[in-house]
Design a protein around this motif. Structure first.
Motif, short mmCIF file in Angstrom:
data_model
loop_
_atom_site.label_atom_id
_atom_site.label_comp_id
_atom_site.label_asym_id
_atom_site.label_seq_id
_atom_site.Cartn_x
_atom_site.Cartn_y
_atom_site.Cartn_z
N SER A 175 0.85 -1.19 0.00
CA SER A 175 0.00 0.00 0.00
C SER A 175 0.89 1.24 0.00
CB SER A 175 -0.91 -0.01 1.23
OG SER A 175 -1.90 0.97 1.09
N ARG A 177 1.84 5.30 1.31
CA ARG A 177 1.90 5.97 2.61
C ARG A 177 0.56 6.57 2.98
NH1 ARG A 177 6.81 7.24 5.23
NH2 ARG A 177 5.44 8.16 6.78
N GLN A 178 -0.13 7.17 2.01
CA GLN A 178 -1.35 7.88 2.39
C GLN A 178 -2.53 6.95 2.53
OE1 GLN A 178 -2.41 11.28 0.15
NE2 GLN A 178 -0.59 12.40 0.74
N GLU A 179 -2.43 5.74 2.04
CA GLU A 179 -3.58 4.83 2.16
C GLU A 179 -3.40 3.97 3.40
OE1 GLU A 179 -4.66 2.98 -1.50
OE2 GLU A 179 -4.76 4.89 -2.55
N MET A 180 -2.86 2.76 3.23
CA MET A 180 -2.75 1.93 4.43
C MET A 180 -1.30 1.54 4.67
SD MET A 180 -4.90 1.04 6.69
CE MET A 180 -6.57 1.06 6.08
N THR A 182 1.37 3.36 6.12
CA THR A 182 2.23 3.97 7.14
C THR A 182 2.22 3.06 8.35
OG1 THR A 182 1.55 6.12 6.37
CG2 THR A 182 2.64 6.03 8.47
N ARG A 369 4.42 15.35 3.03
CA ARG A 369 3.51 14.24 3.36
C ARG A 369 2.23 14.34 2.57
NH1 ARG A 369 5.82 11.70 7.72
NH2 ARG A 369 6.63 13.12 9.29
N THR A 370 1.82 15.59 2.25
CA THR A 370 0.56 15.73 1.54
C THR A 370 0.73 15.81 0.03
OG1 THR A 370 0.75 18.09 1.91
CG2 THR A 370 -0.65 16.88 3.41
N VAL A 376 1.74 9.42 -2.33
CA VAL A 376 0.40 9.12 -2.83
C VAL A 376 0.40 7.89 -3.73
CG1 VAL A 376 -1.56 10.12 -4.02
CG2 VAL A 376 0.00 11.58 -2.81
N TYR A 377 1.47 7.67 -4.48
CA TYR A 377 1.42 6.65 -5.51
C TYR A 377 2.43 5.54 -5.37
CZ TYR A 377 -1.48 9.98 -8.02
OH TYR A 377 -2.48 10.84 -8.37
#
Lengths: 528, 474
Positions: A175, A177-180, A182, A369-370, A376-377
């Motif tokens: 996955s 970082r921004q989804e599942m 981290t 991070r954002t 994100v990808y």
């Protein structure tokens, strides 16, 4: 003659990098970039010229069927498609690189420590194909891997925590970082990296190359200006190109060139419209891996403060390797990490793992991070690798009880090795404190001959030629490691092949032997 | 000899000219000579006028200039700053933000993330090689594990050769620019993932987007290109053409119509690059991807690229195809030549995962059955529609009617996700970089099916989503 040599050195240093502002440096900054004598350049061009002529001859013979074609070809059904490769693009690969191809991509079958085991590889058709004999060449001294602090080890005690984490977490994340993706391991690692570097916050990524190519476009865009050093790594160049900003190049480590570009940029603004630039960012590296030179950080920081630019420092080779406690070039020059806006580095070299980081102020890291493409990808770093970095960093910070020996050992080994080679009269590039030691070979025939002869003596070296380096400056690059013992370094520096094959600016007699030997090699190889 | 003295040679003809030439001729020549002398000594005139600023003005400009801040401020409630933190491994039962849930968000399709055999293979590799490789492939970073993995992948996919990259994103992003350069033409689907978009941007070629899965649109573009070619045949003979498609699209969950694409390939002489990150290890009888699913000869596809981060539960990516094509990347793939190689423990894990895939070909059937089941169960949720094929393990749930703004849609979907998370099903929204995407997909919830999920768990997830949609959206 020592005085003469010192004088020559100063003169060349002066011309190569401009006048240095000595007052900003807390200790002496000595870099060597000695020029070779003229006849060496002439012979180098001659070598390439002969190679090119023979290349045309062989292409001609292949085109007319007088010689077998060994290259893979297009499918029969797709013969009328537009050709995928232009013949000319691959000329260099087919005719020059192919002759000495056996010196690269050498497979190993052990841990890349101070010594490793190479798989024996032979070719029956002059490097077009290889076959493994099944034997291994054991205990080859490793002067090619980026193992600066010796963390590439298989000691069970050292890897205890890594083994535990591997059993607990497995190898994948599946996955972003921004989804599942981290994990608590990433949070722990980021806090540790921030503490190690002395900054507010840090973010880690799964691949060092991708750290640059995916974050520079997030930081700068159209209407911004990037000032990039001549010899920056491909990842920095790719990141700069993908961002869409305007790129201007300044001469390697040359502060006059950089200042002129800064002044012109602010005074004249964007080309044609003359609007002010949105922001100006300077891209430099801590240690340049092909030259062995260290960035002139104090001068760049004073320039950046004067002209209100931002500084992006890529410490791929320098983090862990320079500085009294391994904190990189910022510590080496005695400066504060707040002076650099974006601190970037990789964990592949000094920490024996994989991945990269970007560290700096909290605003910067929150923004990444954002908005970073990688968050994100792209998949996050895998947990056993993160654990390896954590244990290496704790060792460097002295937190696990062991003493600070590694960085000091690396410094000692570097200075010893450089001094030995210098005493013998070889042309070495770079700073006295950089563990990357490029030794100039110049002539194309020597590239292959040097690497092969050193392997016969059980020493594995890395040689680089055009296009990674300028055409007349082919070199062998040694990477000193804290794990090397003095005996190993002695073996390498006194290998008699070094005495025969490398160019020597002082003694013409020795050089004549080397030149003749080189020409012999070139002629022999040209016919195959 | 004397008649050849310079003075004689110069003076005599001049004297002759002055005697025999008419006066106006001499005057004209004289004026021309004087004009040339004046031009030679006058100041050069630059086309781009640079205003001559005084040093004082320059210093003022330097003082006045204020750059933007390095990064714009990020609002504290930005969704990406409040990310989910997973404690422990992201396996079937996952602990998110302290709460235990069933994992419907990680792409662990074959459940190999916590497989004991895979872990022990990785442990053995760790004992032998350590963690990192400390070098790129060209400089002693090639291990026998890498060579073995490349051979195994090539054998599994039934191609001549395979090449491994150390990061999934970098695989297709380095492969495309290695072949397609400035001046070449690439036809790419609108719904292509971000990695493909970055690869295309790095290649600097002409990009032509065609509507998602619309072969008529693609054919129209190809015909247009053909007419262009006829105008300039010489240029057409050196312009390479490529079609880039994905096997199973990440953004929409459907497959590309590969048989029609092959027909178009031979008709218009375009090469096909296939990105199989989601379909490798999922589609096809033995998991070989979309070529096996449609029964197409794999040599018809020029390059297949996939990442090992989904089905193989490792890190990295690979490209496979004929040696003619793949060998080129060993010198021109940037992510291959200039980056450190894959850590050996990850390569060993991938080899073991491949072994498991080869030994148990029935897991693909099982996975497909589960996908069909959840697809059916999720139909008929009021307010949410299912986007994706029935056999796709990565589905999207989009809002049937948008609230007006994307921000509000995202907030609404977040409430649905939070409801499910609080009741024990871990879901996530699909994340995109809104400003960077070429064709931004609408906000959606990602639902991922794995072989480890039991039928009860699938039923539970479906009923929870129904409840959540009821309470939040109605």
């Amino acid at each position: 003659s020592l005085i003469q040599q010192a004088g020559c050195l100063c003169v060349y240093l002066f011309f190569k990098n401009g006048i240095s502002n000595g007052t900003l440096y807390k200790k002496t900054f000595i870099e060597h970039f000695e020029q070779a004598p003229m006849y060496v350049a002439v012979l180098t061009f001659l070598g390439f010229g002969v190679g090119t002529i023979f290349g045309y001859l062989r292409d001609f013979m292949r085109a007319w069927g007088l010689e077998k074609r060994n290259v893979a070809t297009e499918r029969e059904q797709q013969k009328d498609f537009v050709p995928l490769y232009q013949d000319f693009e691959n000329f260099y690969t087919r005719n020059l690189y192919m002759r000495i191809r056996d010196n690269w991509n050498r497979p190993i079958c052990s841990v890349p420590g101070p010594q490793f085991d190479l798989m024996e590889r032979v070719t029956d058709d002059y490097n077009w194909t290889f076959r493994f004999t099944g034997r291994t060449i054991k205990n080859v001294i490793n002067m090619g891997s980026y193992n600066y602090l010796g963390f590439a080890e298989t000691d069970v005690n050292a890897l205890k925590t890594v083994t535990i984490e591997l059993q607990k977490y497995g190898t994948g994340i599946c996955s972003t970082r921004q989804e599942m993706g981290t994990l608590d391991k990433h949070v722990e690692l980021e806090k540790l990296v921030a503490k190690f570097l002395g900054v507010e916050d840090a973010m880690v990524f799964g691949m060092g190359f991708a750290t640059n190519s995916m974050n520079i476009p997030a930081l700068v865009g159209k209407g911004c200006l990037i000032l990039s050093d001549e010899l920056n790594h491909t990842s920095l160049v790719l990141g700069a190109r993908l961002s869409g900003a305007t790129i201007r190049i300044f001469k390697h480590n040359n502060m006059q060139s950089l200042e002129k570009l800064l002044r012109d940029a602010i005074i004249y603004g964007q080309p044609r419209s003359h609007r002010a630039w949105r922001k100006i960012i300077i891209l430099v590296e801590g240690i340049y891996s092909m030259e062995g030179s260290i960035v002139r950080l104090p001068e760049i920081v004073s320039l950046k403060k004067k002209y209100k630019a931002y500084l992006y420092l890529d410490e791929a080779h320098s983090i862990g390797a320079v500085g009294a406690t391994g904190r990189g070039v910022v510590e080496y020059f005695g400066m504060s990490p707040d002076d650099v806006d974006v601190l970037m580095g990789t964990f592949t070299k000094s920490f024996g793992a994989a991945g990269g980081y970007i560290a700096g102020k909290k605003d910067l890291v929150d923004f990444l991070r954002t908005h970073s493409h990688s968050a994100v990808y792209a998949t996050s770093m895998c947990p056993p690798v993160a654990e390896q970095i954590i244990r290496a960093m704790k060792c460097l910070m002295g937190q696990d009880g062991t003493t600070q020996g590694k960085v000091r050992q690396l410094g000692k080994n570097t200075r010893y090795f450089r001094r030995r080679l210098h005493e013998m009269g070889f042309i070495i590039y770079g700073n006295d404190d950089s563990p990357v030691v490029p030794l100039l070979l110049y002539m194309p025939g020597k590239i292959g001959a040097f690497a092969r002869r050193m392997l016969e003596k059980n020493i594995g070296v890395v040689v680089v030629g055009f296009p990674a380096t300028p055409i007349t400056e082919s070199r062998a690059r040694f990477c000193v490691s804290a794990a090397h013992t003095r005996e190993m370094l002695d073996t390498v520096s006194t290998a008699d092949v070094l005495l025969k094959l490398t160019s020597d600016a002082k003694e013409v007699g020795r050089s004549c032997v080397s030149v003749t030997l080189n020409l012999n090699n070139s002629f022999l190889h040209l016919f195959f | 000899w004397e008649s050849f003295l310079p003075s004689q040679v110069l003076v005599q003809p001049v004297q002759l000219i002055c005697l025999y030439a008419p006066a106006y001729h001499l005057i004209l020549e004289g004026i021309l000579i004087l004009w040339i002398i004046r031009l030679l000594f006058s100041k050069t005139y630059k086309l781009q006028e640079r205003s001559d600023l005084t040093p004082k003005e320059k210093e003022e400009l330097i003082e006045e200039w204020q750059p933007e801040p390095l990064v714009p401020p990020v609002p504290k409630d930005h969704p990406a700053l409040n990310y989910n933190v997973v404690s422990g491994p992201p396996t079937h039962i996952i602990t998110v933000n302290g709460k235990e849930c069933i994992n419907f968000a990680s792409f662990n399709f074959l459940g190999l993330l916590d497989n004991e055999k895979v872990k022990s293979a990785a442990q053995a590799s760790l004992k032998k090689y350590g963690v990192g490789t400390c070098g790129p492939r060209g400089f002693y970073g090639t291990f026998d594990v890498h060579l073995e993995l490349e051979e195994r992948l090539a054998k599994f996919m039934r191609t001549e050769e395979a090449i491994i990259y150390s990061y999934g994103f970098a695989t297709i992003a380095s492969a495309i620019p290695a072949y397609s350069k400035r001046g070449d033409i690439v036809f790419v689907d609108e719904a292509a993932c971000f990695a493909i978009q970055k690869g295309l941007q790095a290649s600097r070629s002409n990009i032509k987007l065609f509507k998602h899965n619309d072969m008529a649109d693609l054919e129209r573009l190809l015909k247009e290109q053909e007419t262009e070619d006829q105008k300039n045949p010489r240029k057409a003979r050196v312009t390479r053409r490529f079609i880039v498609v994905e096997g199973l699209y990440m953004n929409t969950g459907d497959v590309c119509p590969l048989p029609e694409l092959i027909k178009l390939k031979y008709k218009y002489k375009v090469r096909i690059f296939l990105e199989e990150s989601l379909s490798f290890g999922v589609l096809g009888e033995h998991g070989r991807g979309i070529t096996e699913h449609f029964g197409i000869n794999i040599d018809d596809i020029d390059l297949i690229s996939a990442n090992m981060e989904n089905s193989l539960a490792s890190i990295g990516g690979f490209c496979c195809g004929r040696s003619f094509i793949i060998d080129h990347q060993r010198l021109s793939g940037q992510g291959y030549c200039f980056s450190a190689s894959l850590p050996p423990l990850l390569a060993a894990a991938a080899i073991e995962a491949l072994n498991i895939m080869e030994d148990n070909p029935d897991i693909f059937q099982t996975l497909r059955a589960k996908c069909e089941r959840i697809h059916e169960l999720l139909q008929g949720i009021s307010g949410l529609k299912v986007v994706g094929e029935s056999f796709s393990p990565a589905l999207h749930l989009q809002l049937e009617e948008s609230c007006g703004s994307r921000e509000n849609d995202v907030k609404l979907l977040k409430r649905v996700v939070d409801y499910c998370m609080n009741s024990g099903i871990a879901l996530t929204q699909a994340r995109y970089l809104e400003k960077e995407e070429k064709c931004l997909p609408p906000p959606s919830i990602r639902v991922v099916v794995t072989v480890e999920q039991t039928e009860q768990e699938l039923d539970k997830a479906a009923s929870l989503l129904k409840e959540a949609a009821q309470s939040v959206l109605n």
